[in-house]
Scaffold this motif. Sequence first.
Motif, short mmCIF file in Angstrom:
data_model
loop_
_atom_site.label_atom_id
_atom_site.label_comp_id
_atom_site.label_asym_id
_atom_site.label_seq_id
_atom_site.Cartn_x
_atom_site.Cartn_y
_atom_site.Cartn_z
N ARG A 3 -1.94 14.64 -5.30
CA ARG A 3 -1.38 13.65 -4.38
C ARG A 3 -0.47 14.36 -3.39
O ARG A 3 0.53 13.79 -2.95
CB ARG A 3 -0.60 12.58 -5.15
N ASP A 4 -0.78 15.59 -3.02
CA ASP A 4 0.04 16.37 -2.10
C ASP A 4 0.23 15.71 -0.74
O ASP A 4 1.17 16.01 -0.03
CB ASP A 4 -0.57 17.76 -1.87
N VAL A 36 0.83 -1.20 0.00
CA VAL A 36 0.00 0.00 0.00
C VAL A 36 0.87 1.26 0.00
O VAL A 36 2.01 1.24 0.44
CB VAL A 36 -0.94 0.05 1.24
N THR A 37 0.29 2.32 -0.52
CA THR A 37 0.86 3.65 -0.34
C THR A 37 -0.10 4.39 0.60
O THR A 37 -1.27 4.03 0.72
CB THR A 37 1.01 4.42 -1.66
N VAL A 38 0.41 5.42 1.25
CA VAL A 38 -0.38 6.09 2.28
C VAL A 38 -0.39 7.59 2.05
O VAL A 38 0.65 8.19 1.78
CB VAL A 38 0.20 5.76 3.68
N ASP A 39 -1.57 8.17 2.16
CA ASP A 39 -1.72 9.62 2.23
C ASP A 39 -1.89 9.97 3.69
O ASP A 39 -2.51 9.22 4.45
CB ASP A 39 -2.95 10.08 1.45
N LEU A 58 7.49 13.33 5.41
CA LEU A 58 7.57 14.15 4.22
C LEU A 58 6.42 13.76 3.28
O LEU A 58 6.18 12.58 3.07
CB LEU A 58 8.91 13.92 3.53
N THR A 59 5.72 14.75 2.77
CA THR A 59 4.66 14.50 1.79
C THR A 59 4.99 15.25 0.50
O THR A 59 5.84 16.14 0.50
CB THR A 59 3.28 14.95 2.29
N ALA A 67 14.01 11.18 -1.61
CA ALA A 67 14.21 11.30 -3.06
C ALA A 67 12.93 11.71 -3.79
O ALA A 67 12.95 11.96 -4.98
CB ALA A 67 14.73 9.97 -3.63
N GLY A 68 11.81 11.80 -3.06
CA GLY A 68 10.55 12.21 -3.67
C GLY A 68 9.70 11.07 -4.18
O GLY A 68 8.69 11.29 -4.83
N HIS A 69 10.09 9.82 -3.87
CA HIS A 69 9.32 8.66 -4.31
C HIS A 69 8.31 8.25 -3.24
O HIS A 69 8.59 8.36 -2.04
CB HIS A 69 10.25 7.47 -4.59
#
Length: 153
Positions: A77-78, A62-65, A146-147, A85-87
């Motif tokens: 997707r802020d 999963v990815t998380v917001d 970091l988002t 690295a921004g990934h």
Amino acid sequence: MMKRMLLTGSLMLLALFFGPLAFAQNPEGEDLLAVEETAQAKPHEVFCELVSYTNGIFTNKVTVDIDFGQQTKFWSRDRALIDEAGHDIVFNSILDAANYMGERGWVFKQAYIVQTFTKGDSGSPTVHWIMAKTVTSPEEITEGLLTRGMKRP
């Protein structure tokens, strides 16, 4: 001479009305300005919401917001958690994301699932976790996180 008397009288009236405010104290006898400054340093609980999204049909990853209540652009997707690295950070599960947050001082409070359906779709659940952290300053809220919407160091 008359101007001087008016000026002196005006200054006395100002001192009479506003003088007590310069030395304002609360009932405990503490200086209100000092109390206001220390109120910012008083530990208090803040909250965030983790929203997990599956990374595909044949994976549990999963990815998380993360939502701190920050302002974001609509349809962006802020809020996605990213690495230096921004990934996108990919987690093994929502529990993996919770452990990541726990390492940064966050504690689980509550979870709920939102099930959405579209025509011809069996629906995909979105998991939401509410987490809390005790802080003494606003900078501590996002410490170690970091988002996409945050400025990178």
